[in-house]
Design a protein around this motif. Sequence first.
Motif, PDB file in Angstrom:
ATOM      1  N   MET A  47       0.848  -1.163   0.000  1.00  0.00           N
ATOM      2  CA  MET A  47       0.000   0.000   0.000  1.00  0.00           C
ATOM      3  C   MET A  47       0.896   1.230   0.000  1.00  0.00           C
ATOM      4  O   MET A  47       1.879   1.287   0.715  1.00  0.00           O
ATOM      5  CB  MET A  47      -0.908  -0.027   1.223  1.00  0.00           C
ATOM      6  N   PHE A  48       0.518   2.202  -0.836  1.00  0.00           N
ATOM      7  CA  PHE A  48       1.309   3.416  -0.977  1.00  0.00           C
ATOM      8  C   PHE A  48       0.441   4.637  -0.724  1.00  0.00           C
ATOM      9  O   PHE A  48      -0.762   4.613  -0.942  1.00  0.00           O
ATOM     10  CB  PHE A  48       1.905   3.512  -2.384  1.00  0.00           C
ATOM     11  N   GLY A  49       1.081   5.702  -0.295  1.00  0.00           N
ATOM     12  CA  GLY A  49       0.366   6.942  -0.013  1.00  0.00           C
ATOM     13  C   GLY A  49       0.281   7.880  -1.188  1.00  0.00           C
ATOM     14  O   GLY A  49      -0.475   8.844  -1.159  1.00  0.00           O
ATOM     15  N   LYS A  50       1.043   7.637  -2.237  1.00  0.00           N
ATOM     16  CA  LYS A  50       1.054   8.545  -3.382  1.00  0.00           C
ATOM     17  C   LYS A  50       0.828   7.777  -4.678  1.00  0.00           C
ATOM     18  O   LYS A  50       1.322   6.673  -4.853  1.00  0.00           O
ATOM     19  CB  LYS A  50       2.379   9.286  -3.459  1.00  0.00           C
ATOM     20  N   ASN A  51       0.077   8.388  -5.587  1.00  0.00           N
ATOM     21  CA  ASN A  51      -0.216   7.756  -6.870  1.00  0.00           C
ATOM     22  C   ASN A  51       1.049   7.451  -7.656  1.00  0.00           C
ATOM     23  O   ASN A  51       1.117   6.460  -8.374  1.00  0.00           O
ATOM     24  CB  ASN A  51      -1.144   8.635  -7.704  1.00  0.00           C
ATOM     25  N   ALA A  52       2.062   8.304  -7.542  1.00  0.00           N
ATOM     26  CA  ALA A  52       3.313   8.087  -8.269  1.00  0.00           C
ATOM     27  C   ALA A  52       3.975   6.781  -7.834  1.00  0.00           C
ATOM     28  O   ALA A  52       4.557   6.068  -8.656  1.00  0.00           O
ATOM     29  CB  ALA A  52       4.261   9.262  -8.062  1.00  0.00           C
ATOM     30  N   GLN A  53       3.886   6.457  -6.542  1.00  0.00           N
ATOM     31  CA  GLN A  53       4.455   5.199  -6.049  1.00  0.00           C
ATOM     32  C   GLN A  53       3.683   4.008  -6.608  1.00  0.00           C
ATOM     33  O   GLN A  53       4.279   2.998  -6.999  1.00  0.00           O
ATOM     34  CB  GLN A  53       4.428   5.177  -4.518  1.00  0.00           C
ATOM     35  N   VAL A  54       2.387   4.118  -6.637  1.00  0.00           N
ATOM     36  CA  VAL A  54       1.543   3.051  -7.195  1.00  0.00           C
ATOM     37  C   VAL A  54       1.872   2.861  -8.665  1.00  0.00           C
ATOM     38  O   VAL A  54       2.054   1.733  -9.142  1.00  0.00           O
ATOM     39  CB  VAL A  54       0.042   3.388  -7.014  1.00  0.00           C
ATOM     40  N   GLN A  55       1.973   3.965  -9.406  1.00  0.00           N
ATOM     41  CA  GLN A  55       2.261   3.893 -10.830  1.00  0.00           C
ATOM     42  C   GLN A  55       3.621   3.257 -11.085  1.00  0.00           C
ATOM     43  O   GLN A  55       3.791   2.499 -12.039  1.00  0.00           O
ATOM     44  CB  GLN A  55       2.195   5.288 -11.471  1.00  0.00           C
ATOM     45  N   GLN A  56       4.599   3.534 -10.239  1.00  0.00           N
ATOM     46  CA  GLN A  56       5.930   2.947 -10.398  1.00  0.00           C
ATOM     47  C   GLN A  56       5.878   1.425 -10.270  1.00  0.00           C
ATOM     48  O   GLN A  56       6.460   0.698 -11.078  1.00  0.00           O
ATOM     49  CB  GLN A  56       6.889   3.526  -9.353  1.00  0.00           C
ATOM     50  N   VAL A  57       5.155   0.918  -9.287  1.00  0.00           N
ATOM     51  CA  VAL A  57       5.004  -0.536  -9.116  1.00  0.00           C
ATOM     52  C   VAL A  57       4.217  -1.117 -10.284  1.00  0.00           C
ATOM     53  O   VAL A  57       4.567  -2.165 -10.823  1.00  0.00           O
ATOM     54  CB  VAL A  57       4.328  -0.866  -7.766  1.00  0.00           C
ATOM     55  N   ASN A  58       3.145  -0.429 -10.697  1.00  0.00           N
ATOM     56  CA  ASN A  58       2.352  -0.901 -11.835  1.00  0.00           C
ATOM     57  C   ASN A  58       3.206  -1.013 -13.087  1.00  0.00           C
ATOM     58  O   ASN A  58       3.130  -2.013 -13.808  1.00  0.00           O
ATOM     59  CB  ASN A  58       1.170   0.029 -12.100  1.00  0.00           C
ATOM     60  N   ASP A  59       4.012   0.000 -13.362  1.00  0.00           N
ATOM     61  CA  ASP A  59       4.877  -0.017 -14.543  1.00  0.00           C
ATOM     62  C   ASP A  59       5.880  -1.161 -14.478  1.00  0.00           C
ATOM     63  O   ASP A  59       6.139  -1.830 -15.478  1.00  0.00           O
ATOM     64  CB  ASP A  59       5.618   1.312 -14.693  1.00  0.00           C
ATOM     65  N   MET A  60       6.435  -1.408 -13.298  1.00  0.00           N
ATOM     66  CA  MET A  60       7.404  -2.493 -13.130  1.00  0.00           C
ATOM     67  C   MET A  60       6.739  -3.851 -13.386  1.00  0.00           C
ATOM     68  O   MET A  60       7.268  -4.686 -14.118  1.00  0.00           O
ATOM     69  CB  MET A  60       7.997  -2.462 -11.717  1.00  0.00           C
ATOM     70  N   GLU A  61       5.564  -4.066 -12.819  1.00  0.00           N
ATOM     71  CA  GLU A  61       4.859  -5.328 -13.000  1.00  0.00           C
ATOM     72  C   GLU A  61       4.392  -5.503 -14.441  1.00  0.00           C
ATOM     73  O   GLU A  61       4.469  -6.587 -15.001  1.00  0.00           O
ATOM     74  CB  GLU A  61       3.657  -5.420 -12.043  1.00  0.00           C
ATOM     75  N   TYR A  62       3.935  -4.417 -15.042  1.00  0.00           N
ATOM     76  CA  TYR A  62       3.489  -4.463 -16.435  1.00  0.00           C
ATOM     77  C   TYR A  62       4.657  -4.832 -17.343  1.00  0.00           C
ATOM     78  O   TYR A  62       4.504  -5.597 -18.291  1.00  0.00           O
ATOM     79  CB  TYR A  62       2.903  -3.104 -16.836  1.00  0.00           C
TER      80      TYR A  62
END
Length: 146
Positions: free
Chosen positions: A1-16
């Motif tokens: 769980m992350f507090g900022k959308n940028a952190q979420v997007q970084q994990v999403n990009d890595m997994e994608y």
Amino acid sequence: MFGKNAQVQQVNDMEYGKNKNEERVFIAKNVENNSKIPAEASLQLVVPIVLQLKVGTLVMVRKNLMASLVKTNSQIKLSNGTRGIVVGFDANKVLVELSDEQQVLIAPTVFELFLRAAVWAVQPRRLCPASGVTSPSLPGTRARGP
């Protein structure tokens, strides 16, 4: 769980990026005159202007819509928030497997956008998402703005 959308997007990009399946890119457009969606409109859309999908991508329906059941070729209503996994593509439609193992074909749909006293109807060029399908905050997916 992350507090900022940028952190979420970084994990999403890595997994994608780990997903080696072929990518399909869908671009939203104005259905009235086939023009591009203005950049300022992206802040009002519930779906990205540019949507990238691969088989195996987790997706979520962002609008109540009708979809075709693959086995029976009948229509089923999907609610905003319905989640599934992309299992294939058929022309400009996305084949999604739902949690109950039903497979549905989701076609392009229109989202209305009010911008500067004008109504923009938004429909992606090859799909949807947005066929109503998007996944900006689910692992293994990537959605980009303008």
